[in-house]
Write an enzyme that holds these catalytic residues in place. Structure first.
Site, PDB file in Angstrom:
ATOM      1  CG  ASP A  48      -1.987  -1.083   0.959  1.00  4.73           C
ATOM      2  OD1 ASP A  48      -2.824  -0.863   0.120  1.00  4.73           O
ATOM      3  OD2 ASP A  48      -2.209  -1.821   1.944  1.00  4.73           O
ATOM      4  CG  MET A 105      -4.738   3.684  -2.090  1.00  4.13           C
ATOM      5  SD  MET A 105      -4.781   3.196  -0.282  1.00  4.13           S
ATOM      6  CE  MET A 105      -3.104   2.109  -0.491  1.00  4.13           C
TER       7      MET A 105
END
Ligand code: DX5
Ligand code: ZN
Length: 212
Positions: free
Chosen positions: A35, A68
Site C-alpha cells: 500500500d 493511493m
C-alpha cells in the site's frame, strides 16, 4: 474458483518486513499487497518505490502494488523499475485511465484500476477490457484495520457481469474469514487482507480461513 490471497504489509512490522513476508509465504501466499499512500489522495503516508526495490531483492512473491496517490502517472516508472509485478492506480486520481493502463503494461507488468466506496462500478466499464485487475475498495482507502463496508460488495457482480472472464476482481479493506466469503460468493477472486492476517496469532490458520 482459484482465490488469490494478497496479504497487505501495511499491518506487518516495518522493521521486520523480510521476516513477516516469509511468514505469509510459508503459509501459502503467492502475492504480497503493498500500500503506497501520499498524504494527498489519502490522509496517510506509507512507503515508496525504494521499499519495493528492497523487497524485490528478498522475495519472489508477486508484488501487488496499490497506489493511493495523486498523479500516479509520475510514479509508474520508478515502481515498475523497482520490481512491481502489478500496479493498481485509482480511477479517481487520473484524467485518462486508458493512458495509464498502457503506460503500466508497456513495462511488461499487469495493470489494475481501483474504485473507492463512493464511485459507481459503471465508471470503470470502459476499462475492463484492457485492464488485468479491478480493485473494489471495501473501506475508504487510507488505513488498515477498518470495518468492511457491506454496500461496496454489491459492486462485485455488477463488474463481473460486464467483464471478460479472465479479469481479476480484487477486494481490499476489512477482509476476514466472514467478509471473504461474502466477496468470493459474489465473484471476487483476489482478497487483500492486512490486519486479519498480520495481527493473528496463527498466520497459517488465518490465511487458510480466508479460503475455506
Ligand atoms: C487500505 C489499504 C488496505 C489495508 C487493508 O487503504 O488499501 O490494503 O492494508 O487493511 P485491512 O485488511 O486491515 O482492512
Ligand atoms: Zn490496499
Amino acid at each position: 474458483m482459484n482465490i488469490i490471497i494478497s496479504p497487505s504489509i501495511l499491518s506487518a512490522d516495518f522493521a521486520n518486513l523480510e521476516r513477516d513476508i516469509n511468514l505469509v509465504k510459508d503459509a501459502g501466499a503467492k502475492w504480497l499487497h503493498i500500500d503506497v499512500m501520499d498524504g494527498h489522495f489519502v490522509p496517510n503516508i506509507t512507503i515508496g518505490a525504494p521499499v519495493v526495490k528492497s523487497l524485490r531483492k528478498v522475495t519472489d512473491l508477486f508484488l501487488d502494488v496499490h497506489l493511493m496517490i495523486d498523479n500516479p502517472q509520475k510514479f509508474i516508472k520508478p515502481f515498475a523499475e523497482a520490481g512491481s509485478d502489478l500496479i493498481t492506480f485509482h480511477y479517481e486520481a487520473v484524467n485518462n485511465p486508458s493512458e495509464l493502463i498502457s503506460l503500466i503494461q508497456n513495462f511488461g507488468i499487469k495493470a489494475g484500476i481501483s474504485i473507492k466506496p463512493n464511485t459507481p462500478p459503471e465508471k470503470i466499464f470502459p476499462y475492463v477490457g484492457s485492464v488485468d485487475l479491478v480493485l473494489v475498495m471495501t473501506v475508504d482507502p487510507g488505513f488498515g484495520g477498518q470495518s468492511f463496508i457491506h454496500d461496496c460488495a454489491s459492486k462485485i457482480p455488477v463488474i463481473k457481469e460486464n467483464s471478460p472472464e479472465n479479469l481479476i476482481i480484487q477486494v481490499d479493506g476489512g477482509i476476514n474469514n466472514v467478509t471473504s466469503k461474502i466477496c468470493t460468493s459474489l465473484g471476487a477472486n483476489s482478497l487483500v487482507a492486512g490486519s486479519y492476517i498480520f495481527n493473528s496469532d496463527n498466520i497459517n490458520q488465518a490465511i487458510q480461513s480466508l479460503l475455506s
